[in-house]
Design a protein around this motif. Structure first.
Motif, PDB file in Angstrom:
ATOM      1  N   ASN A  71       4.694 -23.822  24.030  1.00 37.35           N
ATOM      2  CA  ASN A  71       3.262 -23.981  23.748  1.00 37.35           C
ATOM      3  C   ASN A  71       2.499 -24.535  24.956  1.00 37.35           C
ATOM      4  O   ASN A  71       1.322 -24.865  24.849  1.00 37.35           O
ATOM      5  CB  ASN A  71       3.046 -24.866  22.510  1.00 37.35           C
ATOM      6  N   ALA A  72       3.170 -24.636  26.095  1.00 38.00           N
ATOM      7  CA  ALA A  72       2.555 -25.043  27.376  1.00 38.00           C
ATOM      8  C   ALA A  72       1.755 -26.339  27.287  1.00 38.00           C
ATOM      9  O   ALA A  72       0.697 -26.466  27.881  1.00 38.00           O
ATOM     10  CB  ALA A  72       1.683 -23.907  27.917  1.00 38.00           C
ATOM     11  N   ASP A  73       2.292 -27.325  26.548  1.00 37.62           N
ATOM     12  CA  ASP A  73       1.586 -28.607  26.446  1.00 37.62           C
ATOM     13  C   ASP A  73       2.133 -29.653  27.422  1.00 37.62           C
ATOM     14  O   ASP A  73       1.714 -30.801  27.391  1.00 37.62           O
ATOM     15  CB  ASP A  73       1.623 -29.137  25.005  1.00 37.62           C
ATOM     16  N   GLY A  74       3.088 -29.238  28.272  1.00 40.73           N
ATOM     17  CA  GLY A  74       3.630 -30.163  29.253  1.00 40.73           C
ATOM     18  C   GLY A  74       4.652 -31.130  28.701  1.00 40.73           C
ATOM     19  O   GLY A  74       5.056 -32.080  29.378  1.00 40.73           O
ATOM     20  N   LYS A  75       5.090 -30.917  27.461  1.00 41.28           N
ATOM     21  CA  LYS A  75       6.063 -31.787  26.804  1.00 41.28           C
ATOM     22  C   LYS A  75       7.133 -30.907  26.179  1.00 41.28           C
ATOM     23  O   LYS A  75       6.880 -29.757  25.858  1.00 41.28           O
ATOM     24  CB  LYS A  75       5.418 -32.606  25.686  1.00 41.28           C
ATOM     25  N   ILE A  76       8.306 -31.463  25.989  1.00 41.33           N
ATOM     26  CA  ILE A  76       9.366 -30.759  25.273  1.00 41.33           C
ATOM     27  C   ILE A  76       9.438 -31.342  23.867  1.00 41.33           C
ATOM     28  O   ILE A  76       9.595 -32.549  23.693  1.00 41.33           O
ATOM     29  CB  ILE A  76      10.730 -30.911  25.994  1.00 41.33           C
ATOM     30  N   GLU A  77       9.274 -30.476  22.878  1.00 43.87           N
ATOM     31  CA  GLU A  77       9.383 -30.888  21.476  1.00 43.87           C
ATOM     32  C   GLU A  77      10.799 -30.628  21.000  1.00 43.87           C
ATOM     33  O   GLU A  77      11.565 -29.932  21.642  1.00 43.87           O
ATOM     34  CB  GLU A  77       8.405 -30.063  20.631  1.00 43.87           C
ATOM     35  N   MET A  78      11.127 -31.160  19.832  1.00 45.96           N
ATOM     36  CA  MET A  78      12.464 -31.003  19.292  1.00 45.96           C
ATOM     37  C   MET A  78      12.855 -29.531  19.162  1.00 45.96           C
ATOM     38  O   MET A  78      13.962 -29.136  19.513  1.00 45.96           O
ATOM     39  CB  MET A  78      12.560 -31.705  17.933  1.00 45.96           C
ATOM     40  N   ALA A  79      11.947 -28.696  18.680  1.00 46.01           N
ATOM     41  CA  ALA A  79      12.257 -27.273  18.504  1.00 46.01           C
ATOM     42  C   ALA A  79      12.506 -26.602  19.848  1.00 46.01           C
ATOM     43  O   ALA A  79      13.350 -25.708  19.954  1.00 46.01           O
ATOM     44  CB  ALA A  79      11.118 -26.567  17.773  1.00 46.01           C
ATOM     45  N   GLU A  80      11.798 -27.046  20.884  1.00 45.28           N
ATOM     46  CA  GLU A  80      12.002 -26.474  22.214  1.00 45.28           C
ATOM     47  C   GLU A  80      13.349 -26.923  22.792  1.00 45.28           C
ATOM     48  O   GLU A  80      14.068 -26.129  23.390  1.00 45.28           O
ATOM     49  CB  GLU A  80      10.846 -26.864  23.143  1.00 45.28           C
ATOM     50  N   LEU A  81      13.717 -28.188  22.564  1.00 41.33           N
ATOM     51  CA  LEU A  81      15.013 -28.669  23.041  1.00 41.33           C
ATOM     52  C   LEU A  81      16.152 -27.942  22.332  1.00 41.33           C
ATOM     53  O   LEU A  81      17.178 -27.648  22.934  1.00 41.33           O
ATOM     54  CB  LEU A  81      15.149 -30.182  22.852  1.00 41.33           C
ATOM     55  N   ALA A  82      15.952 -27.615  21.067  1.00 44.41           N
ATOM     56  CA  ALA A  82      16.987 -26.890  20.316  1.00 44.41           C
ATOM     57  C   ALA A  82      17.209 -25.495  20.897  1.00 44.41           C
ATOM     58  O   ALA A  82      18.280 -24.922  20.737  1.00 44.41           O
ATOM     59  CB  ALA A  82      16.615 -26.805  18.839  1.00 44.41           C
ATOM     60  N   GLN A  83      16.210 -24.948  21.576  1.00 48.02           N
ATOM     61  CA  GLN A  83      16.380 -23.662  22.251  1.00 48.02           C
ATOM     62  C   GLN A  83      17.125 -23.834  23.577  1.00 48.02           C
ATOM     63  O   GLN A  83      17.794 -22.917  24.041  1.00 48.02           O
ATOM     64  CB  GLN A  83      15.016 -23.012  22.537  1.00 48.02           C
ATOM     65  N   ILE A  84      16.994 -25.005  24.192  1.00 47.57           N
ATOM     66  CA  ILE A  84      17.627 -25.272  25.486  1.00 47.57           C
ATOM     67  C   ILE A  84      19.105 -25.601  25.294  1.00 47.57           C
ATOM     68  O   ILE A  84      19.966 -25.069  25.981  1.00 47.57           O
ATOM     69  CB  ILE A  84      16.917 -26.448  26.204  1.00 47.57           C
ATOM     70  N   LEU A  85      19.387 -26.494  24.354  1.00 44.37           N
ATOM     71  CA  LEU A  85      20.762 -26.912  24.102  1.00 44.37           C
ATOM     72  C   LEU A  85      21.355 -26.055  22.995  1.00 44.37           C
ATOM     73  O   LEU A  85      20.707 -25.830  21.974  1.00 44.37           O
ATOM     74  CB  LEU A  85      20.798 -28.392  23.678  1.00 44.37           C
ATOM     75  N   PRO A  86      22.577 -25.599  23.149  1.00 47.10           N
ATOM     76  CA  PRO A  86      23.185 -24.740  22.125  1.00 47.10           C
ATOM     77  C   PRO A  86      23.603 -25.558  20.906  1.00 47.10           C
ATOM     78  O   PRO A  86      24.724 -26.018  20.817  1.00 47.10           O
ATOM     79  CB  PRO A  86      24.394 -24.139  22.845  1.00 47.10           C
ATOM     80  N   THR A  87      22.661 -25.756  19.987  1.00 53.03           N
ATOM     81  CA  THR A  87      22.915 -26.562  18.806  1.00 53.03           C
ATOM     82  C   THR A  87      23.536 -25.708  17.719  1.00 53.03           C
ATOM     83  O   THR A  87      23.092 -24.603  17.454  1.00 53.03           O
ATOM     84  CB  THR A  87      21.596 -27.192  18.302  1.00 53.03           C
ATOM     85  N   GLU A  88      24.547 -26.250  17.106  1.00 54.85           N
ATOM     86  CA  GLU A  88      25.285 -25.584  16.059  1.00 54.85           C
ATOM     87  C   GLU A  88      24.332 -24.982  15.026  1.00 54.85           C
ATOM     88  O   GLU A  88      23.541 -25.688  14.431  1.00 54.85           O
ATOM     89  CB  GLU A  88      26.175 -26.656  15.430  1.00 54.85           C
ATOM     90  N   GLU A  89      24.385 -23.683  14.868  1.00 54.98           N
ATOM     91  CA  GLU A  89      23.612 -22.955  13.864  1.00 54.98           C
ATOM     92  C   GLU A  89      22.100 -23.159  13.991  1.00 54.98           C
ATOM     93  O   GLU A  89      21.353 -22.849  13.086  1.00 54.98           O
ATOM     94  CB  GLU A  89      24.050 -23.350  12.452  1.00 54.98           C
TER      95      GLU A  89
END
Length: 171
Positions: A71-89
């Motif tokens: 969303n280009a807000d200059g911050k990483i949100e939880m949903a964005e971090l979940a895309q970066i880190l391979p979280t189980e399911e």
């Protein structure tokens, strides 16, 4: 581009990482937290033998944010971090997508607060998560459901009473 191959994180491990970097607990990794996150990520990449280009840290960070800050807000949100880190399911994304709008949230709240106490107790939360996983066609067993329930409580039960109030759950 080469990337770091990670084993899938459990929901609980993901939460530990989130809390480590979201030091102020405001729900975002931003500012100095983001710098710390990026420096640790680069350090892990080097430690794993991934030799990235010799660009300066600022350029790498801009490229990284362009890719992951959806969303280009200059911050990483939880949903964005979940895309970066391979979280189980991608459990946490599944949870967030299920309760998208405030009307859906209130509908879910009323449906799962079965004793009408004004709180979602652990057993009610477990029912919610079970239905959520079925709806998403994600296989699970009893220990995994218990882990997810405890992880959600750890994430949102701010006063530590073992149940979620409306304000806690709406976070």
């Amino acid at each position: 581009a080469p990337h770091l191959h990670l084993a899938e994180l459990t929901a609980s491990q993901f939460l530990d990482i989130w809390r480590h970097f979201d030091a102020d607990g405001n729900g975002y990794i931003e500012g100095k937290e983001l710098e710390n996150f990026f420096q640790e990520l680069e350090s892990a990449r080097k430690g794993a033998g991934v030799d990235s280009k010799k660009d300066n840290l600022g350029d790498k960070m801009k490229e990284f944010m362009h890719k992951y800050d959806k969303n280009a807000d200059g911050k990483i949100e939880m949903a964005e971090l979940a895309q970066i880190l391979p979280t189980e399911e991608n459990f946490l994304l599944c949870f967030r997508q299920h309760v998208g709008s405030s009307s859906e949230f209130m509908e879910a709240w009323r449906r799962y607060d079965t004793d009408r106490s004004g709180y979602i107790e652990a057993n009610e939360l477990k029912g919610f998560l079970s239905d959520l996983l079925k709806k998403a066609n994600r296989p699970y067993d009893e220990p995994k459901l218990q882990e997810y329930t405890q992880t959600i409580l750890r994430m949102f039960d701010m006063n530590g009473d073992g149940k979620l109030g409306l304000s806690e759950m709406s976070r």
